[in-house]
Scaffold this motif. Structure first.
Motif, short mmCIF file in Angstrom:
data_model
loop_
_atom_site.label_atom_id
_atom_site.label_comp_id
_atom_site.label_asym_id
_atom_site.label_seq_id
_atom_site.Cartn_x
_atom_site.Cartn_y
_atom_site.Cartn_z
N GLU A 112 0.83 -1.20 0.00
CA GLU A 112 0.00 0.00 0.00
C GLU A 112 0.87 1.25 0.00
OE1 GLU A 112 -3.34 0.24 -0.26
OE2 GLU A 112 -3.20 -1.91 -0.64
N LEU A 113 1.93 1.21 0.78
CA LEU A 113 2.82 2.36 0.86
C LEU A 113 3.50 2.60 -0.49
CD1 LEU A 113 4.12 4.59 2.52
CD2 LEU A 113 5.85 2.96 3.27
N ILE A 114 4.00 1.52 -1.08
CA ILE A 114 4.68 1.66 -2.37
C ILE A 114 3.70 2.21 -3.42
CG2 ILE A 114 5.80 0.44 -4.27
CD1 ILE A 114 7.03 -1.44 -2.32
N LYS A 115 2.51 1.64 -3.42
CA LYS A 115 1.49 2.11 -4.36
C LYS A 115 1.27 3.60 -4.24
CE LYS A 115 -2.50 0.27 -3.83
NZ LYS A 115 -3.83 -0.36 -3.86
N TYR A 116 1.19 4.07 -3.00
CA TYR A 116 0.95 5.48 -2.77
C TYR A 116 2.14 6.33 -3.19
CZ TYR A 116 -0.35 9.85 -0.50
OH TYR A 116 -0.64 11.17 -0.26
N LEU A 117 3.32 5.95 -2.70
CA LEU A 117 4.50 6.79 -2.94
C LEU A 117 4.83 6.89 -4.42
CD1 LEU A 117 6.80 5.60 -0.01
CD2 LEU A 117 5.66 7.82 -0.23
N THR A 118 4.61 5.80 -5.15
CA THR A 118 4.93 5.84 -6.58
C THR A 118 3.70 6.10 -7.43
OG1 THR A 118 4.72 3.44 -6.74
CG2 THR A 118 6.92 4.32 -6.33
N GLY A 119 2.55 6.22 -6.75
CA GLY A 119 1.34 6.55 -7.50
C GLY A 119 1.29 8.04 -7.81
N ARG A 120 0.26 8.47 -8.49
CA ARG A 120 0.21 9.85 -8.96
C ARG A 120 0.23 10.84 -7.82
NH1 ARG A 120 -4.17 11.12 -13.27
NH2 ARG A 120 -3.25 13.17 -12.91
N THR A 121 -0.62 10.60 -6.77
CA THR A 121 -0.71 11.57 -5.69
C THR A 121 0.62 11.70 -4.95
OG1 THR A 121 -2.72 10.28 -5.30
CG2 THR A 121 -2.44 12.30 -4.01
N GLY A 122 1.14 10.56 -4.53
CA GLY A 122 2.38 10.59 -3.76
C GLY A 122 3.52 11.17 -4.55
N MET A 123 3.66 10.71 -5.80
CA MET A 123 4.77 11.16 -6.64
C MET A 123 4.67 12.66 -6.88
SD MET A 123 7.35 9.82 -8.77
CE MET A 123 6.85 8.17 -9.02
N LYS A 124 3.42 13.17 -7.07
CA LYS A 124 3.27 14.59 -7.33
C LYS A 124 3.73 15.40 -6.11
CE LYS A 124 -0.02 17.95 -9.09
NZ LYS A 124 0.05 18.12 -10.53
N LEU A 125 3.30 14.94 -4.92
CA LEU A 125 3.69 15.65 -3.70
C LEU A 125 5.21 15.60 -3.53
CD1 LEU A 125 2.72 17.14 -1.26
CD2 LEU A 125 2.22 14.98 -0.12
N TRP A 126 5.79 14.44 -3.77
CA TRP A 126 7.22 14.23 -3.56
C TRP A 126 8.06 15.09 -4.50
CZ3 TRP A 126 11.00 13.21 -0.65
CH2 TRP A 126 12.19 12.65 -1.10
N SER A 127 7.60 15.28 -5.74
CA SER A 127 8.42 16.05 -6.67
C SER A 127 8.01 17.52 -6.76
CB SER A 127 8.39 15.41 -8.07
OG SER A 127 7.18 14.78 -8.32
N SER A 128 7.11 17.93 -5.85
CA SER A 128 6.60 19.30 -5.96
C SER A 128 7.66 20.34 -5.60
CB SER A 128 5.38 19.47 -5.05
OG SER A 128 5.75 19.13 -3.72
N LYS A 129 8.59 19.99 -4.72
CA LYS A 129 9.54 21.00 -4.26
C LYS A 129 10.75 21.13 -5.17
CE LYS A 129 7.84 22.27 -0.13
NZ LYS A 129 6.56 21.55 -0.05
N GLY A 130 10.79 20.34 -6.20
CA GLY A 130 11.88 20.46 -7.16
C GLY A 130 13.16 19.79 -6.72
N LEU A 131 13.09 18.97 -5.68
CA LEU A 131 14.29 18.29 -5.25
C LEU A 131 14.59 17.10 -6.17
CD1 LEU A 131 13.46 18.20 -1.43
CD2 LEU A 131 14.87 19.86 -2.63
N VAL A 132 13.54 16.55 -6.71
CA VAL A 132 13.68 15.38 -7.60
C VAL A 132 12.67 15.52 -8.74
CG1 VAL A 132 14.44 13.75 -5.83
CG2 VAL A 132 12.01 14.14 -6.20
N ARG B 8 7.17 9.33 -13.33
CA ARG B 8 6.01 8.99 -14.14
C ARG B 8 5.74 10.12 -15.12
NH1 ARG B 8 1.94 5.78 -10.81
NH2 ARG B 8 0.48 6.54 -12.38
N SER B 9 5.36 9.73 -16.32
CA SER B 9 5.08 10.75 -17.34
C SER B 9 3.75 11.45 -17.10
CB SER B 9 5.09 10.12 -18.74
OG SER B 9 4.19 9.02 -18.75
N ASP B 10 2.89 10.87 -16.25
CA ASP B 10 1.59 11.51 -16.05
C ASP B 10 1.56 12.40 -14.82
OD1 ASP B 10 -0.20 8.68 -14.50
OD2 ASP B 10 1.78 9.56 -14.15
N VAL B 11 2.73 12.73 -14.33
CA VAL B 11 2.79 13.68 -13.22
C VAL B 11 3.53 14.92 -13.71
CG1 VAL B 11 3.82 14.13 -10.96
CG2 VAL B 11 2.74 11.92 -11.42
N LYS B 12 2.80 16.05 -13.67
CA LYS B 12 3.43 17.29 -14.12
C LYS B 12 3.64 18.18 -12.91
CE LYS B 12 2.79 16.34 -18.58
NZ LYS B 12 3.66 15.18 -18.82
#
Lengths: 340, 418, 298
Positions: free
Chosen positions: B326-346, B350-354
């Motif tokens: 469940e954790l992996i699904k979230y972190l690599t899913g759209r919501t988690g990935m978007k939050l994680w890359s929002s600060k520009g650190l990484v 995924r191509s569907d996260v802008k």
């Protein structure tokens, strides 16, 4: 060899005087003994001569050379230590040769002198051994050998016999004497044992609390001790030293001193000291007997021939001839009337 | 006397017993945490342990935010996060003890080795059950985490190598950002007067940077199970890169007086570096006065660069696999990935996260996705890269020739592969 | 209180109880030694005969790991570097430690301060010191500023390992000084007095008396120094980032071992490297025992 002089020499450690105002003139070739109880300053005096301690006051001279500021390496004296201080990692040969090598003596001469010293001290077969393979007596001989080989101006010996057993001590005492007489080197010998002092020294310097008490031949010290301390120190068994009134020897301002061997049982000479005492214990010594007496509360000791019949608990009369009586001032402890 | 003896021995016995009890307690306490989550529960729940290598304070804070968001949306699951120093060493110890964390980082370089050792759990059954969408992940990033037809992890983020150029220096030299190999040389030439040492390019003596140029030349060092370090395309790329150093247009960071090229850029010892997105926020935080931007990697015969990535994975012996997934699904899913890359650190993997991160434009990095190949190598290749980098360092020092180096590395690679 | 006669039986059981108390006290350190030192050592010997991974045995190889090491060029380089490192560092550590000990042993003013000051570097962690050294020896660092060069000391193959040598010699000098100081103070003073009276000046006394009598010190410092030097790792790892560069200059045996174990996950192979290192250290220690061993008792 050379004469050695101490001129008003003092040594202070943090304000305490270990040696005070020592004046001593030692003749060329003389065997002089510094004797006294522990802490009397005899070792310090010796070490100042060796250069291992600095003099605080006064001058020390070897020959006519003032050596106060000369390093021990350059004083040309040899020392025999109480602990022998052999070089543990060197063979006997090298222990002996070390000092000569430092002087850059040629190899052949070193060899000759080492072998000669080994022969004198009967150490021939020990030459290749190391100190830990030697007995106490053998190590002592190596320590002596180290000194002999140097042919120095003076031998300095710091209680060299203390670590030997009694029998070996007596034997080695004689050997050292013979050695010194043969080599004729000026020798300053330190000991706490007055028997060694009496048997070995040409002259004896008795020291106490850093001060020289008396300097003289063994005979002088024995017959004419200058103060109570020397009187009680020299001679074994020790001189009886009691308040004069106790033995009718004089007033209460005097101390009477008489040697155990000068006491006779019975009436003896008419103008000597006469007193009674009770026999507590008698020790049989073969040739003599040592009687432990008590007069009042004061213990006395008498050395008497075995023929005298004494038993424990006896009351007896003893006499001391007038010329064997010493009187000391009770306060100053100096001799007032001594030894005829 | 006897009484004293007894009490002394009694005291000793008590001490020994106390120590034995405390050791026993410690051992059993360790055992007690096993199997804490409910067994085969319908809905995943319990505690999930998440471990990663040590990261900076900013990154850790952001990660914790993402984890909190996850916990809010999954109230029955609690996540304990640990940043582990000496990560590889510690993880191997945990694997050996068969007590790995539930979810952990899997470096693309290490992935083939750890997968081969049987340490990583294949996720295909979980993917199927959850109908997890795999297509949005950049295919070139997934290759590192696939083996034997199975998937062992999903990339959490990624970074390609691109150009970082000091724009002030560029303007001063009146030059335009280079886009080809030839332009790289000419622009560097122009920039020589603007840097203190006259060497504007920061060229790390590492294959982890130089390989980009190999790809740009259309070359590759491994074809299936055959090493091809000595192939002409590889040699030409190496000659070009080394040539930049030999002609005085650039030098290794240490020679420029820095620990790495980002620092060289910050200290103004270099004008151009070939690093990844991690230069942000390093430069703004440490050298805020420098004016710089990301630019696309130069092109050789084709576009090519390196991608560095890590995945979230589970271990074969992880405890709470259901909740872990469940954790992996979230972190690599759209919501988690978007939050994680929002600060520009990484960058999002995924191509569907802008995202529109702060700092300089990330477009050059995002556009590299098409041509960026993951840095990932078969098991046993670490030794090959040790040799390769030492050889490259020797070439830089003039103590080794390029053909000899390539042969040496090739031999080493052959050894590693059989 | 009635006094009991001590029967044979009560004496016997008292002895047994005393023995048990003894064993009880020794038990914990002994168990700790067996579990944390002896067992892993034996285990390493064991797994060196296999291809071994985190999850255990993969394949039985017998002596193949050792045969591979015989042909392993990178291992040979590591071995050569480590031996060269040891050959330089050990004599320097001994010489520097001895010099400091002789200096500190003089009755100089402030000798307590100097003793502490010289020992201080040994207290800091090697990783911390290396991190600071990276700054000092950088091409724009303090050392270059002082002597006017611009060398990147840790980044050039001619100076990288040598810089680590210097760093370690300096760091451990305090510890070696203390060992030598203890040995120095065990020499009885009257031996020095006898040597002085025998006409030996300071240099001669040092060479002919002090130095030979320091055999126990030489042995101890030598062994400790060799063992430590052969296992050099921290600095090599930090300075080269684990790669052993530049140009293999900082690749040491333990660094190679570490890389094989942690990066390539070849536990068996790494264990074989460890076994060879163990054999090397063991042999050199025995050799030193023969050279310095026979201690002279005064």
């Amino acid at each position: 060899m050379a004469p050695v002089t101490y001129e008003k020499v003092s040594k202070l450690f943090d304000g305490t005087a270990a040696v005070k105002d020592l004046d001593l003139e030692i003749g060329d070739g003389e065997f002089i003994v510094l004797v006294g109880p522990s802490g009397c300053g005899k070792s310090t005096a010796l070490r100042m001569l060796a250069g291992l301690e600095r003099t605080t006051e006064g001058r020390i001279m070897i020959g006519d050379r003032v050596v106060n500021n000369v390093a021990p390496q350059d004083r040309d004296v040899a020392m025999v230590f109480q602990s022998y201080a052999l070089y543990p990692h060197m063979t006997v040969y090298n222990n002996l040769a070390f000092g000569l090598r430092n002087l850059k003596v040629p190899k052949q001469e070193i060899d000759a002198r080492v072998r000669k010293a080994a022969e004198i001290l009967d150490m021939g077969e020990l030459i290749k051994r190391k100190p830990k393979q030697l007995s106490g007596g053998q190590r002592q001989r190596v320590a002596l050998g180290r000194a002999i080989v140097r042919e120095p101006k003076a031998f300095l010996m710091d209680e060299p016999l203390s670590n030997l057993d009694a029998k070996l001590r007596v034997q080695t005492r004689a050997e050292i004497l013979k050695l010194q007489q043969r080599l004729g080197t000026t020798t300053i010998y330190v000991t706490h044992d007055q028997v060694e002092a009496m048997t070995m020294g040409d002259r004896i310097a008795v020291m106490r609390f850093g001060l020289l008490q008396q300097l003289g031949t063994p005979e002088e010290l024995y017959t004419h001790p200058r103060n109570v301390f020397v009187a009680g120190f020299i001679g074994s068994p020790a001189m009886n030293l009691v308040p004069a009134p106790l033995v009718d020897g004089g007033g209460s301002n005097l101390i009477a001193g008489f040697r155990p061997e000068h006491m006779t049982l019975g009436d003896g000479s008419p103008d000597g000291l006469r007193f009674d005492a009770k026999v507590e214990v008698v020790e049989y010594l073969g040739n003599d007997q040592l009687a432990h007496l008590v007069k009042g509360e004061t213990p006395l000791v008498a050395l008497l021939p075995v023929e005298c019949r004494l038993s424990m608990g006896d009351d007896a009369t003893f006499t001391v001839p007038r010329d064997k009586l010493h009187l000391f001032d009770a306060e100053t402890e100096q001799v007032v009337h001594g030894g005829g | 006397m006897k009484r004293g003896n007894v009490s002394l021995k009694l005291a000793a016995l008590v001490v020994v017993l106390m120590l034995a009890v405390s050791i026993g307690a410690g051992v059993s306490a360790g055992k007690r945490t096993k199997g804490q989550g409910p067994v085969a529960a319908k809905a995943p729940s319990g505690t999930v342990t998440l471990s990663g290598w040590s990261v900076g304070a900013t990154e850790e804070k952001l990660l914790k935010q993402v984890i909190s968001a996850f916990e809010r949306s999954h109230p029955r699951i609690k996540v304990t996060y640990d940043a582990i120093p000496n990560y590889d060493q510690a993880m191997l110890a945990k694997f050996s003890a068969r007590r790995p964390p539930d979810v952990f980082y899997l470096n693309s370089e290490k992935a083939p080795t750890w997968i081969k050792q049987g340490l990583i759990l294949p996720l295909d059954s979980y993917v199927k059950k959850s109908k997890f969408a795999v297509a949005p992940f950049y295919p070139k990033l997934m290759t590192a985490f696939r083996a034997n037809g199975k998937t062992y992890g999903f990339p959490k983020d990624w970074n390609p190598l691109v150009l970082q150029i000091n724009t002030a220096m560029l303007a001063k030299a009146k030059a335009k950002p280079p886009t080809t190999w030839a332009q790289l040389k000419s622009v560097a030439q122009k920039l020589r007067s603007v840097v203190p040492d006259g060497r504007p390019l920061c060229l790390a003596a590492e294959w982890q940077r130089m390989m980009a140029f190999v790809y740009q030349n259309g070359g590759s060092v491994l074809q299936g199970k055959t090493p091809t370090f000595t192939s002409p395309k590889v040699r030409q790329a190496v000659e070009f890169y080394v040539g930049l150093q030999k002609s005085g247009l650039g030098n290794s960071p240490a020679k420029l007086g820095a620990g790495w090229c980002g620092e060289a850029l910050g200290k103004e010892k270099a004008a151009i570096a070939f690093e990844g997105g991690w230069v942000y926020p390093y430069l703004p935080e440490n050298f805020p006065k420098i004016k710089w931007k990301f630019f696309p990697m130069v092109k050789g015969k084709q576009a090519g660069t390196l991608a560095f990535t890590a995945a979230y994975s589970m271990g074969t012996h992880s405890k709470n696999k259901e909740a872990g997934w469940e954790l992996i699904k979230y972190l690599t899913g759209r919501t988690g990935m978007k939050l994680w890359s929002s600060k520009g650190l990484v960058l999002p993997a995924r191509s569907d996260v802008k995202v529109k991160p702060p700092g300089p434009s990330r477009t050059p990095l995002l556009n590299a996705a098409a041509s960026a190949r993951a840095w990932s190598w078969p098991s046993g290749f670490d030794k090959v890269w040790t040799v390769a980098n030492n050889e490259l360092g020797a070439v830089f020092e003039g103590k080794q020739t390029i053909p000899a180096m390539l042969k040496k590395i090739n031999d080493e690679a052959k050894d590693a592969l059989d | 209180m009635a006094t009991e006669a001590r029967t044979e039986r009560s004496i016997g059981s008292e002895r047994v109880r005393e023995a048990l108390v003894g064993y009880a006290f020794v038990f914990l350190p002994l168990a700790s030694f067996l579990i944390f030192f002896f067992y892993p050592l034996g285990y390493a010997f064991y797994i060196s005969y296999f291809d071994w991974g985190p999850l255990g045995k993969i394949e039985t190889l017998g002596l193949e790991n050792y045969r591979d090491l015989a042909d392993d060029e990178l291992f040979h380089k590591a071995l050569k570097n480590t031996l060269r490192y040891t050959a330089v560092v050990v004599p320097c550590q001994m010489a520097l430690g001895l010099t400091l000990a002789v200096v500190v042993n003089q009755a100089l003013r402030g000798r307590t301060f100097f003793r502490a000051a010289f020992y201080f570097p040994s207290l800091a962690s090697s990783a911390a010191i290396t991190a600071v050294a990276l700054y000092i020896l950088a091409s724009d660092g303090l050392l270059n500023a002082l002597i006017g060069t611009d060398k990147a000391w840790f980044a050039e193959s001619g100076t990288a390992l040598e810089s680590i040598m210097g760093l370690n010699i300096w760091t451990t000098s305090g510890t070696m000084m203390l060992f030598y100081l203890a040995a120095l103070q065990a020499i009885p003073t009257d031996v020095y007095e006898a040597a002085a009276i025998d006409g030996a000046k300071s240099w001669r006394t040092f060479w002919r008396i002090t130095f030979p009598l320091l055999k126990p010190g030489h042995f101890f410092v030598g062994v400790v120094s060799v063992i430590g030097s052969l296992q050099v790792f921290d600095q090599a790892f930090i300075v080269s980032g684990g790669g052993g560069g530049p140009n293999y200059s900082t690749m040491t045996v333990v660094l190679y071992l570490y890389n094989q174990a942690i990066n390539d996950v070849r536990f068996g192979y790494a264990a074989a490297v460890g076994v060879i290192l163990f054999a090397l250290i063991f042999t050199l220690t025995v050799v030193q025992r023969l050279v310095f061993g026979r201690m002279e008792a005064a």
